[in-house]
Scaffold this motif. Structure first.
Motif, mmCIF file in Angstrom:
data_model
loop_
_atom_site.group_PDB
_atom_site.id
_atom_site.type_symbol
_atom_site.label_atom_id
_atom_site.label_comp_id
_atom_site.label_asym_id
_atom_site.label_seq_id
_atom_site.Cartn_x
_atom_site.Cartn_y
_atom_site.Cartn_z
ATOM 1 N N ASP A 94 0.809 -1.217 0.000
ATOM 2 C CA ASP A 94 0.000 0.000 0.000
ATOM 3 C C ASP A 94 0.843 1.268 0.000
ATOM 4 O OD1 ASP A 94 0.953 -0.040 2.602
ATOM 5 O OD2 ASP A 94 -1.030 -0.071 3.546
ATOM 6 N N GLY A 95 2.176 1.102 -0.069
ATOM 7 C CA GLY A 95 3.044 2.271 -0.088
ATOM 8 C C GLY A 95 3.461 2.733 1.297
ATOM 9 N N VAL A 96 3.008 2.032 2.346
ATOM 10 C CA VAL A 96 3.393 2.360 3.715
ATOM 11 C C VAL A 96 4.250 1.206 4.231
ATOM 12 C CG1 VAL A 96 2.577 2.890 6.049
ATOM 13 C CG2 VAL A 96 1.233 3.627 4.064
ATOM 14 N N ALA A 97 5.498 1.489 4.541
ATOM 15 C CA ALA A 97 6.418 0.452 5.010
ATOM 16 C C ALA A 97 5.877 -0.198 6.279
ATOM 17 C CB ALA A 97 7.794 1.057 5.270
ATOM 18 N N ASP A 98 6.092 -1.506 6.385
ATOM 19 C CA ASP A 98 5.584 -2.269 7.528
ATOM 20 C C ASP A 98 5.950 -1.636 8.867
ATOM 21 O OD1 ASP A 98 4.550 -4.031 5.712
ATOM 22 O OD2 ASP A 98 5.827 -5.719 6.273
ATOM 23 N N LYS A 99 7.136 -1.048 8.950
ATOM 24 C CA LYS A 99 7.550 -0.478 10.239
ATOM 25 C C LYS A 99 6.704 0.730 10.642
ATOM 26 C CE LYS A 99 11.232 2.790 9.579
ATOM 27 N NZ LYS A 99 12.541 3.093 10.083
ATOM 28 N N PHE A 100 5.985 1.335 9.675
ATOM 29 C CA PHE A 100 5.098 2.457 9.977
ATOM 30 C C PHE A 100 3.620 2.089 9.822
ATOM 31 C CE2 PHE A 100 8.959 4.402 8.042
ATOM 32 C CZ PHE A 100 9.441 5.032 9.181
ATOM 33 N N ASP A 101 3.339 0.906 9.272
ATOM 34 C CA ASP A 101 1.983 0.479 8.910
ATOM 35 C C ASP A 101 1.275 -0.133 10.111
ATOM 36 O OD1 ASP A 101 -0.294 -0.640 7.658
ATOM 37 O OD2 ASP A 101 0.838 -1.046 5.829
ATOM 38 N N GLU A 102 0.138 0.443 10.510
ATOM 39 C CA GLU A 102 -0.623 -0.079 11.648
ATOM 40 C C GLU A 102 -1.547 -1.222 11.238
ATOM 41 O OE1 GLU A 102 -2.445 3.087 13.884
ATOM 42 O OE2 GLU A 102 -0.507 4.045 14.227
ATOM 43 N N CYS A 103 -1.659 -1.472 9.919
ATOM 44 C CA CYS A 103 -2.466 -2.584 9.395
ATOM 45 C C CYS A 103 -1.642 -3.290 8.327
ATOM 46 C CB CYS A 103 -3.780 -2.061 8.814
ATOM 47 S SG CYS A 103 -4.834 -1.209 9.996
ATOM 48 N N VAL A 104 -0.642 -4.013 8.759
ATOM 49 C CA VAL A 104 0.361 -4.603 7.867
ATOM 50 C C VAL A 104 -0.235 -5.510 6.792
ATOM 51 C CG1 VAL A 104 2.403 -6.083 7.801
ATOM 52 C CG2 VAL A 104 2.139 -4.418 9.627
ATOM 53 N N ASP A 105 -1.275 -6.254 7.121
ATOM 54 C CA ASP A 105 -1.822 -7.242 6.184
ATOM 55 C C ASP A 105 -2.989 -6.744 5.351
ATOM 56 O OD1 ASP A 105 0.017 -9.245 6.959
ATOM 57 O OD2 ASP A 105 -1.192 -9.670 8.737
ATOM 58 N N VAL A 106 -3.388 -5.478 5.535
ATOM 59 C CA VAL A 106 -4.523 -4.923 4.800
ATOM 60 C C VAL A 106 -4.094 -3.600 4.184
ATOM 61 C CG1 VAL A 106 -6.904 -4.116 4.988
ATOM 62 C CG2 VAL A 106 -6.113 -5.940 6.483
ATOM 63 N N ALA A 107 -4.286 -3.454 2.875
ATOM 64 C CA ALA A 107 -3.885 -2.223 2.199
ATOM 65 C C ALA A 107 -4.705 -1.044 2.705
ATOM 66 C CB ALA A 107 -4.058 -2.371 0.691
ATOM 67 N N GLY A 108 -4.018 0.064 2.918
ATOM 68 C CA GLY A 108 -4.677 1.270 3.397
ATOM 69 C C GLY A 108 -4.082 2.510 2.758
#
Length: 193
Positions: A47-61
């Motif tokens: 989703d363009g948001v790196a996992d280390k900053f992504d609060e919903c790693v498994d769902v695109a947001g």
């Protein structure tokens, strides 16, 4: 500039031009930050948001929602329609069993809730002041749970719904008249914010 290129060649080069020399770059053909040993940050859901900053790693947001999907919530008008429908749900006298003539309005409620699959709702039961406080509390709770059970049985995810009874504690009309008592016997379905 030529001196820097020569130094890079001697020390192992920097194929992906990310500032990390190939001999220590874990991903020498793909640019990435020095802090991640020359590899790009992982983005599991792309989703363009790196996992280390992504609060919903498994769902695109979205970036604006920290990598989580935007939750579409009903408008004030839709919320008013939901409660207008909910207030017409009929129960057998003194019981939590829903009368069959309420099925059409309950189907409409299921449809509305289906338009907002990520929104959460509270189903609230209310009674008039006839009967004792304890009885009214139990009855309002049972009626709210009966509506929740109907909605879940008809496709609404149970984790999106909560049910609570308020007994006679939140009247919207006077209990001194039969019309007022009828208004106070109701179910409300409200968006959980």
């Amino acid at each position: 500039m030529q001196v820097l290129k020569k130094i890079k060649v001697v020390l192992g080069g920097d194929t992906d031009n990310d500032g990390v020399l190939d001999n220590i770059d874990i991903c020498p053909k793909v640019a990435g930050p020095v802090e991640n040993s020359g590899c790009p940050w992982k983005d599991t859901d792309n989703d363009g948001v790196a996992d280390k900053f992504d609060e919903c790693v498994d769902v695109a947001g979205t970036v604006a929602n920290k990598g989580c999907p935007e939750v579409v919530v009903p408008t004030v008008e839709v919320q008013a329609t939901l409660n207008a429908y909910a207030k017409t749900i009929l129960f057998n006298s003194g019981k939590s069993s829903i009368k069959t003539e309420s099925n059409k309005v309950l189907a409409e409620i299921v449809n509305i809730l289906g338009e907002y699959p990520d929104a959460k709702f509270s189903i609230e039961g209310h009674t008039d002041s006839s009967g004792g406080d304890t009885l009214n509390q139990r009855l309002s709770d049972a009626r709210a749970n009966a509506v929740k059970a109907y909605l879940v049985k008809n496709g609404v995810d149970e984790f999106r719904l909560s049910a609570i009874g308020f007994g006679e504690t939140r009247p919207i009309a006077t209990n001194a008249t039969s019309a007022g008592r009828a208004d106070n016997r109701r179910v409300e379905i409200n968006l959980v914010k």
